[in-house]
Design a protein around this motif. Structure first.
Motif, PDB file in Angstrom:
ATOM      1  N   UNK A 172      -1.086   7.821  -5.181  1.00 10.41           N
ATOM      2  CA  UNK A 172      -1.735   6.649  -5.770  1.00 10.41           C
ATOM      3  C   UNK A 172      -2.023   5.624  -4.674  1.00 10.41           C
ATOM      4  N   UNK A 173      -3.043   4.824  -4.898  1.00 10.06           N
ATOM      5  CA  UNK A 173      -3.517   3.890  -3.878  1.00 10.06           C
ATOM      6  C   UNK A 173      -2.436   2.941  -3.393  1.00 10.06           C
ATOM      7  N   UNK A 174      -1.626   2.445  -4.303  1.00 10.82           N
ATOM      8  CA  UNK A 174      -0.616   1.470  -3.924  1.00 10.82           C
ATOM      9  C   UNK A 174       0.388   2.069  -2.945  1.00 10.82           C
ATOM     10  N   UNK A 175       0.847   3.295  -3.233  1.00 14.98           N
ATOM     11  CA  UNK A 175       1.805   3.963  -2.337  1.00 14.98           C
ATOM     12  C   UNK A 175       1.161   4.281  -0.999  1.00 14.98           C
ATOM     13  N   UNK A 176      -0.061   4.811  -1.052  1.00 16.16           N
ATOM     14  CA  UNK A 176      -0.753   5.194   0.182  1.00 16.16           C
ATOM     15  C   UNK A 176      -1.017   3.979   1.062  1.00 16.16           C
ATOM     16  N   UNK A 177      -1.559   2.933   0.488  1.00 14.78           N
ATOM     17  CA  UNK A 177      -1.936   1.769   1.277  1.00 14.78           C
ATOM     18  C   UNK A 177      -0.723   1.002   1.798  1.00 14.78           C
ATOM     19  N   UNK A 178       0.399   1.129   1.115  1.00 11.91           N
ATOM     20  CA  UNK A 178       1.617   0.470   1.591  1.00 11.91           C
ATOM     21  C   UNK A 178       2.134   1.107   2.873  1.00 11.91           C
ATOM     22  N   UNK A 179       1.696   2.340   3.136  1.00 10.16           N
ATOM     23  CA  UNK A 179       2.181   3.068   4.322  1.00 10.16           C
ATOM     24  C   UNK A 179       1.095   3.315   5.352  1.00 10.16           C
ATOM     25  N   UNK A 180      -0.064   2.685   5.170  1.00 10.83           N
ATOM     26  CA  UNK A 180      -1.139   2.787   6.159  1.00 10.83           C
ATOM     27  C   UNK A 180      -1.689   1.396   6.429  1.00 10.83           C
TER      28      UNK A 180
END
Length: 325
Positions: free
Chosen positions: A231-239
């Motif tokens: 999901x976007x929130x998880x992905x963007x929190x780590x990139x």
């Protein structure tokens, strides 16, 4: 995790080692609309043909696994083809995805994007911090351009185009060409043929001391599907917006000597291993930092010997075709 198994998913490069593994993974995960197109159906170097293909098919996701790949000799002798064809394939597919309002795309790069003398293990932020390995610089520059294409469409148009950078891959559908293959298929073939001839010795290029990391292609496919569906929130929190690519590897390496000894065990070769130190070693070590991927919840699961056994079984079963790649 966003897993709509009815999504229409296009896998570009489905006949290659990585693309075919992604197709296998998607089908085993229950996806029912996996779309592929061979070279006889779609020339990925033809921008008009690519746009027509995207117009005729409504995709929800695109895996960009298509690429011109090869070993050191191929990269050294065909630099123009390696930079031109990879740039064209990437630009055509990524722009077509955007033009036809496809929000999700995964681009597959390579660990060669990092500087030749990058600090080990190589972190994502090592990108563009130093000179590249000269022998495959054109290929590496093309892959860097692919990352930046994804980042640029994300920044300008709000797309969700992600990039994964695998370490050295091996497994079913690898290239076993006697001159243009990578180290694992080259060694598997060499040891296999030595066993058939009854050779007492196998000579291996270099000192055997350089360290390399190897990832089975089925693990790569699993990681690709995993990253695509975060999901976007998880992905963007780590990139980060301008550091969007993610390393994919095991986080472990071995010497070429250890690799050769394991290949000898897998193939049943009982003779001596001799290392020709007059041949080049390449970089002393190439190991990926995979802490970002681990923080996202994914780790590799196929151990090297298990993976080599799987790769060797495929080669034995497909030896005639593998030789003609």
């Amino acid at each position: 995790m966003q897993h709509d198994k009815t999504s229409r998913v296009f896998v570009a490069g489905h006949r290659g080692m990585v693309g075919s593994a992604i197709v296998r993974r998607l089908l085993s995960d229950g996806y029912i609309n996996v779309i592929t197109a061979g070279r006889d159906e779609l020339d990925l170097l033809d921008q008009g043909a690519v746009h027509s293909f995207f117009q005729e098919n409504e995709f929800d996701q695109v895996y960009l696994a298509a690429a011109k790949v090869g070993g050191i000799q191929a990269n050294n002798t065909l630099p123009a083809e390696f930079i031109y064809e990879n740039l064209m394939i990437q630009a055509n597919i990524i722009h077509a995805a955007h033009s036809h309002d496809i929000q999700k795309l995964l681009f597959l790069g390579s660990s060669c994007i990092y500087p030749k003398l990058a600090e080990q293990p190589m972190r994502e932020d090592a990108l563009l911090t130093g000179a590249l390995e000269p022998t495959n610089e054109p290929y590496a520059i093309a892959k860097i351009a692919g990352i930046k294409l994804c980042e640029s469409y994300n920044r300008q148009y709000g797309r969700d185009y992600r990039s994964v950078m695998p370490t050295n891959l091996y497994g079913p559908n690898d290239n076993y060409h006697p001159d243009n293959s990578h180290v694992i298929p080259a060694l598997l073939r060499r040891f296999h043929e030595a066993c058939k001839r009854g050779d007492s010795e196998v000579v291996i290029w270099g000192s055997g001391t350089p360290m390399r990391e190897f990832l089975h292609v089925d693990d790569m496919a699993a990681a690709s599907v995993y990253v695509m569906n975060l999901d976007n929130q998880t992905y963007q929190a780590n990139t980060k917006p301008m550091l969007s690519h993610i390393n994919v590897g095991t986080g472990q390496d071995c010497t070429i000597k250890q690799l050769a000894e394991t290949v000898a065990k897998v193939t049943g070769f009982k003779g001596a291993l001799t290392f020709d130190s007059s041949k080049p070693d390449g970089a002393p070590r190439k190991l990926m930092d995979v802490s970002r991927l681990k923080s996202l919840g994914w780790e590799s699961s196929i151990e090297l010997e298990e993976g080599l056994n799987n790769a060797y079984e495929w080669f034995v079963d497909n030896a005639a075709n593998a030789r003609s790649h």
